[in-house]
Enzyme design. Structure first.
Site, PDB file in Angstrom:
ATOM      1  N   HIS A 100     -20.934  38.998 -12.491  1.00 10.96           N
ATOM      2  CA  HIS A 100     -20.606  37.652 -12.973  1.00 10.96           C
ATOM      3  C   HIS A 100     -19.686  37.831 -14.181  1.00 10.96           C
ATOM      4  CE1 HIS A 100     -24.796  37.148 -11.428  1.00 10.96           C
ATOM      5  NE2 HIS A 100     -24.438  35.923 -11.099  1.00 10.96           N
ATOM      6  N   ASP A 103     -21.540  38.655 -17.322  1.00 12.11           N
ATOM      7  CA  ASP A 103     -22.257  39.947 -17.394  1.00 12.11           C
ATOM      8  C   ASP A 103     -21.411  40.972 -18.115  1.00 12.11           C
ATOM      9  OD1 ASP A 103     -24.009  38.874 -15.482  1.00 12.11           O
ATOM     10  OD2 ASP A 103     -23.006  39.908 -13.820  1.00 12.11           O
ATOM     11  N   GLU A 231     -24.241  31.641  -1.377  1.00 14.69           N
ATOM     12  CA  GLU A 231     -25.508  32.390  -1.329  1.00 14.69           C
ATOM     13  C   GLU A 231     -26.676  31.410  -1.292  1.00 14.69           C
ATOM     14  OE1 GLU A 231     -25.775  35.732  -4.009  1.00 14.69           O
ATOM     15  OE2 GLU A 231     -27.931  35.451  -4.201  1.00 14.69           O
ATOM     16  N   GLU A 267     -29.577  36.716   0.924  1.00 14.20           N
ATOM     17  CA  GLU A 267     -30.411  37.591   0.095  1.00 14.20           C
ATOM     18  C   GLU A 267     -31.840  37.601   0.628  1.00 14.20           C
ATOM     19  OE1 GLU A 267     -29.719  37.619  -4.091  1.00 14.20           O
ATOM     20  OE2 GLU A 267     -31.838  37.816  -4.555  1.00 14.20           O
ATOM     21  N   HIS A 270     -34.482  35.494  -1.102  1.00 16.02           N
ATOM     22  CA  HIS A 270     -34.201  34.060  -0.992  1.00 16.02           C
ATOM     23  C   HIS A 270     -34.660  33.548   0.379  1.00 16.02           C
ATOM     24  CE1 HIS A 270     -30.705  34.412  -4.125  1.00 16.02           C
ATOM     25  NE2 HIS A 270     -31.867  34.810  -4.595  1.00 16.02           N
ATOM     26  N   ASP A 295     -27.242  40.409   0.000  1.00 20.00           N
ATOM     27  CA  ASP A 295     -27.832  40.829  -1.267  1.00 20.00           C
ATOM     28  C   ASP A 295     -29.174  41.455  -0.923  1.00 20.00           C
ATOM     29  OD1 ASP A 295     -25.754  40.074  -2.840  1.00 20.00           O
ATOM     30  OD2 ASP A 295     -26.870  38.625  -4.050  1.00 20.00           O
ATOM     31  N   ASP A 308     -37.044  40.274  -7.028  1.00 20.79           N
ATOM     32  CA  ASP A 308     -35.844  41.127  -6.910  1.00 20.79           C
ATOM     33  C   ASP A 308     -36.171  42.625  -6.943  1.00 20.79           C
ATOM     34  OD1 ASP A 308     -34.000  39.081  -6.640  1.00 20.79           O
ATOM     35  OD2 ASP A 308     -33.580  38.943  -8.777  1.00 20.79           O
ATOM     36  N   ASP A 338     -28.913  43.477  -5.114  1.00 21.96           N
ATOM     37  CA  ASP A 338     -29.255  42.465  -6.116  1.00 21.96           C
ATOM     38  C   ASP A 338     -30.742  42.646  -6.447  1.00 21.96           C
ATOM     39  OD1 ASP A 338     -29.354  40.403  -7.823  1.00 21.96           O
ATOM     40  OD2 ASP A 338     -28.644  38.859  -6.443  1.00 21.96           O
TER      41      ASP A 338
HETATM   42  C1  XUL Z   1     -30.032  34.741  -8.102  1.00 23.56           C
HETATM   43  C2  XUL Z   1     -29.026  35.588  -7.430  1.00 23.56           C
HETATM   44  C3  XUL Z   1     -27.720  35.709  -8.119  1.00 23.56           C
HETATM   45  C4  XUL Z   1     -26.533  35.716  -7.207  1.00 23.56           C
HETATM   46  C5  XUL Z   1     -25.202  35.731  -7.925  1.00 23.56           C
HETATM   47  O1  XUL Z   1     -31.248  34.641  -7.446  1.00 23.56           O
HETATM   48  O2  XUL Z   1     -29.291  36.165  -6.397  1.00 23.56           O
HETATM   49  O3  XUL Z   1     -27.752  36.854  -8.891  1.00 23.56           O
HETATM   50  O4  XUL Z   1     -26.564  36.805  -6.351  1.00 23.56           O
HETATM   51  O5  XUL Z   1     -25.046  34.681  -8.794  1.00 23.56           O
HETATM   52 CO    CO Z   2     -28.144  37.374  -5.130  1.00 27.07          CO
END
Ligand code: XUL
Ligand code: CO
Length: 436
Positions: A100, A103, A231, A267, A270, A295, A308, A338
């Site tokens: 990002h 970051d 995402e 992800e 998620h 991710d 995560d 991620d």
């Molecule tokens: C949050 C997430 C983020 C995105 C990028 O849950 O996964 O880190 O991957 O903004």
């Molecule tokens: Co992510």
């Protein structure tokens, strides 16, 4: 100051190796189904967890004091961090990273200063990319941490916050282009609501659609040809996020005429939060031509939030690789970790153990999935289940030769449908287990 300097590059040593800093399964040059492992995975390290993670949680202070990081918001600290990050990725042997905007560089007193900070750090990132050959998988803008985004960014009730977010994404796109990014991700962390009582949902969705069109237009204007990705995530930090899951995102993209410009960055955890398996999300997105990137991480069965964690479950990676092999892979996306080391794993070496474990877990998943496909039994059993569609009535229906009238006459004449056969779920599961 840079603990990775003195460590040997991590190499493939095979399953018998006792060296914890070696790959037992990930062998970058090994060819599986006509492609090297390196190209199957396009492994990527995330800057935010690996180099900005502190181990802080809602109950406790940071636990990770990195020897290269003085904890300040200075540009010098940010630039030093970049150099250490690239030396870490070099030793690990990954080919990509993701970040990002906020970051890598500190937020300034206003957007002008934030942009200048970003430029100053991007210069170092570029140098390090040239030195190591490590490429940018995707860039993104952090539109959720700063208090201005309290009500969302593109979906904020405050129009000037929408404008600020647009300005921030404009800059992040320029930077992603400059660093040769293969993609650009939108994760709508606060694009959702806490209560519908105070929310104009229709208006917020319209704004999000408009915002993404502006991004598409600007990418065209500056010549950014990377893949745009959304995402999905159903909740956290908001109660409901508009990009809830693959199906909701694809519906949104179609409704707002964006489907030609976006794919999904799925992800694992998620998917779990949305009440789906990752295999479901990948299969659904791929079936719609929307599978863009992954991710990679995992949640915890006993915790209902986004932990995560690094993936260590071989069934999970086998399922993911089965889908990927069937649909022809991920490029220009990749497998982006991620994931964050646990608060208790506070030493720099833990970052290496975590990534080595994740990469090996994917390599095993790939080999198992390839073995299942080479065996052919599973595919044959699925084909067998649908055999009624391969000739006669089924193929006539698929070719559009029937309507309700013709089908009703046929069934009235036959009196009943043909008998069903067993779904054999347990046998299917047993066949998969033969290879795990
Ligand atoms: C949050 C997430 C983020 C995105 C990028 O849950 O996964 O880190 O991957 O903004
Ligand atoms: Co992510």
């Amino acid at each position: 100051m840079n603990p990775f300097e003195s460590i040997d590059a991590i190499r493939y040593e095979g399953p018998e190796s006792k060296n914890p800093l070696s790959f037992r399964w990930y062998n970058p040059d090994e060819v599986v189904e006509g492609k090297t492992m390196r190209d199957h995975f396009r492994f990527s390290v995330v800057y935010w967890h690996a180099f900005r993670g502190t181990g802080a949680d809602p109950f406790g202070a940071p636990t990770m004091q990195r020897p290269w990081d003085d904890g300040s918001n200075s540009l010098e600290n940010a630039q030093r961090r970049v150099r250490v990050a690239f030396s870490f990725m070099e030793k690990l042997g990954v080919n990509f990273f993701a970040f990002h905007d906020r970051d890598i560089a500190p937020e300034g007193k206003d957007l002008k200063e934030s942009n200048a900070n970003l430029d100053a750090v991007v210069r170092v990132v570029k140098e390090e990319q040239q030195r190591t050959g490590i490429r940018l998988l995707w860039g993104t803008a952090n539109l959720f941490s700063h208090p201005r985004y309290v009500h969302g960014a593109a979906t904020s009730c405050n129009a000037s916050v929408f404008a600020y977010a647009a300005a921030q994404v404009k800059k992040a796109l320029e930077v992603t282009l400059e660093l040769g990014g293969d993609g650009y991700v939108f994760w709508g962390g606060r694009e959702g609501y806490q209560t519908l009582y105070n929310t104009n949902l229709k208006r917020e969705l319209d704004h999000l659609g408009q915002f993404l069109h502006m991004a598409v237009d600007y990418a065209k204007a500056i010549g950014f040809e990377g893949q745009f990705l959304i995402e999905p995530k159903p909740k956290e930090p908001t109660k409901h996020q508009y990009d809830s899951d693959a199906a909701a995102c694809i519906n949104f993209l179609r409704a707002y005429d964006l489907i030609d410009y976006f794919k999904l960055n799925l992800e694992t955890n998620h998917a779990t939060l949305a009440g789906h398996s990752m295999m479901h999300e990948m299969e659904y997105a791929a079936a719609q031509g929307c599978l863009g990137s992954v991710d990679a991480n995992t949640g915890d069965e006993l915790l209902g939030w986004d932990t995560d964690q690094f993936p260590t479950n071989i069934y999970l990676t086998t399922q993911m690789m089965l889908v990927l092999l069937r649909y022809g892979g991920l490029a220009p996306g990749g497998v982006n970790f991620d994931a964050k080391v646990r608060r208790e794993s506070f030493e720099p070496i833990d970052l290496l153990h975590a990534h080595v474990g994740g990469m090996d877990t994917f390599a095993r998943g790939l080999k198992i999935a390839a073995a299942i496909r080479a065996d052919g039994r599973l595919e044959q059993m699925v084909k067998q289940r649908y055999q009624s569609w391969d000739g006669g009535l089924g193929s006539e229906i698929e070719k559009g030769k029937h309507d309700f009238q013709s089908l009703a006459s046929l069934i009235l004449e036959r009196g009943e449908a043909d008998a069903n056969e067993s779904g054999r779920q347990e046998l299917f599961e047993n066949v998969v287990n033969l290879f795990v």
